[in-house]
Enzyme design. Structure first.
Site, short mmCIF file in Angstrom:
data_model
loop_
_atom_site.label_atom_id
_atom_site.label_comp_id
_atom_site.label_asym_id
_atom_site.label_seq_id
_atom_site.Cartn_x
_atom_site.Cartn_y
_atom_site.Cartn_z
N GLU A 80 104.46 51.42 -10.85
CA GLU A 80 103.49 52.23 -11.58
C GLU A 80 102.37 52.68 -10.65
O GLU A 80 101.38 53.26 -11.10
CB GLU A 80 102.94 51.48 -12.79
N CYS A 112 104.25 48.27 -16.49
CA CYS A 112 104.80 47.09 -15.82
C CYS A 112 106.24 46.78 -16.20
O CYS A 112 106.80 45.80 -15.74
CB CYS A 112 103.93 45.87 -16.13
N HIS A 234 106.02 38.49 -18.57
CA HIS A 234 105.19 39.38 -17.75
C HIS A 234 103.82 38.75 -17.61
O HIS A 234 103.21 38.31 -18.60
CB HIS A 234 105.08 40.76 -18.42
#
Length: 387
Positions: A80, A112, A234
């Site tokens: 990103e 992400c 994450h």
């Protein structure tokens, strides 16, 4: 059904970092706000001659050296923090690694999350072409405005994964749980170098996406909570993973065992946020820092990208996986790093930007094999220092 998954994986992070204790001292706040509050200790800092391309090449190099390039005909680069609106960052990596010319190459983006669809696409492809392999790379520099609430959640790193029909580490399950919604919890318009975000809102939507993806996973025939030995999440910061694990256990009406998630947070605490790479850094950390043998056991993974998309899926650890880890290499990377002062951090944070085609030449700062030598006439110049 052909088994597909991860044959090997490796990560890289730059050799310099700022301690969050140093950041806390500068801002006159209690260091425990970072160490306990968000569960972080260090922020990895790339030099001016390091970026997502150099980190990606460094992460992938051990895979190429050990397993070769034969069969690799696809590179999927997830990021990103792209460096060009048109040219995929993986094109540069393709050359630096000496990959075959007969190779497709594409860049994927969704905050992400994009390394996860890259992994899923790679598994689908090698199931159709089991004689081929896919190199999946996630590489990012997480940078926020200084003195903002996001400053302590910066970081940098890359993870490379070799996907094949001969998974020596992990077999990726066929079932996924998915969830998407159009929200503004974190975004970076083209004209901005750093993102805009609503931290509290993003945390709430992350947890909601986790539960929605978990429910969809179950409805699609996924495994039960008690079938999992470990969970990876994450990790914009490690405390987020703890919140997520508590939330999932509560939703599953299961007893909370934080040890099922903590091994995956160890590397993140000292690297910081690595955006697309963070969940796969957590996966490496889980495999390399779990004290018990994980052979045959299931790992649940939740991937999240603001904006927002979430996916829950599973992986099964393959017999003999320990022989295909790069544990000593990774620990050496982390142990050989050096701390910097707040003043040096500010200088590194302000990466020079070439304007109007001007020429920039960068001094040698990177300790790795690959570096960004300069930018000239809008062209980025990457070099292999061993060539």
């Amino acid at each position: 059904m052909i088994k597909t998954g991860i044959e090997a994986m490796s990560f890289y992070t730059p050799h310099r970092y700022i301690s969050l204790a140093t950041l806390a001292e500068k801002h006159g706040i209690d260091p425990e706000k970072f160490s306990r509050g968000i569960g972080q200790e260090k922020i990895a800092l790339p030099g001016h001659d390091e970026d997502i391309v150099t980190m990606a090449a460094e992460a992938a190099r051990p895979l190429i050296d050990r397993y070769g390039t034969e069969g690799i005909d696809t590179v999927l680069f997830a990021t990103e923090t792209g460096i060009d609106q048109s040219k995929a960052a993986g094109i540069y990596v393709h050359r630096l690694l000496g990959l075959p010319a007969n190779c497709r190459n594409v860049e994927l983006k969704q905050a992400c999350y994009s390394a996860t669809p890259a992994l899923q696409l790679a598994c689908s492809y090698v199931a159709r072409r089991p004689d081929r392999k896919v190199l999946v790379i996630a590489s990012d520099v997480a940078r926020y405005d200084r003195e903002s609430s996001g400053e302590a959640t910066q970081g940098a790193g890359a993870v490379a994964m070799l996907i094949s029909a001969d998974p020596k580490l992990l077999e990726i399950g066929a079932v996924s749980g998915l969830f998407s919604e159009d929200i503004m919890d974190f975004w970076r318009p083209n004209h901005r170098r750093t993102p805009l975000f609503d931290g509290k809102f993003s945390t709430l939507r992350y947890l909601n996406a986790l539960i929605e993806a978990w429910r969809d996973y179950g409805e699609n025939g996924g495994k039960a909570y008690e079938d999992f030995a470990r969970f990876c999440y994450h990790l914009p910061f490690s405390r987020m993973g703890e919140k997520a694990h508590r939330h999932l256990a509560k939703s599953a009406k299961a007893a909370l065992d934080m040890e099922m998630a903590l091994p995956g947070m160890l590397y993140n605490r000292v690297v910081g946020n690595s955006y697309t790479a963070s969940i796969y850094l957590a996966l490496i950390s889980t495999l390399e820092n779990s004290e018990d043998d994980l052979t045959g056991k299931s790992i649940g993974l939740f991937s999240y990208g603001s904006g927002a998309t979430g996916e829950f899926f599973d992986a099964t650890v393959v017999s003999g996986y320990q022989e295909h880890l790069f544990t000593q290499h990774h620990q050496a990377i982390l142990e050989d790093r050096v701390p910097v002062s707040y003043e040096d951090y500010v200088e590194l944070w302000g990466t020079p930007v070439a304007k109007d085609g001007e020429e920039l030449t960068f001094e040698v700062e990177a300790r790795g094999r690959y570096r960004l030598a300069g930018i000239n006439d809008h062209k980025r110049i990457y070099v292999d220092t061993r060539a």
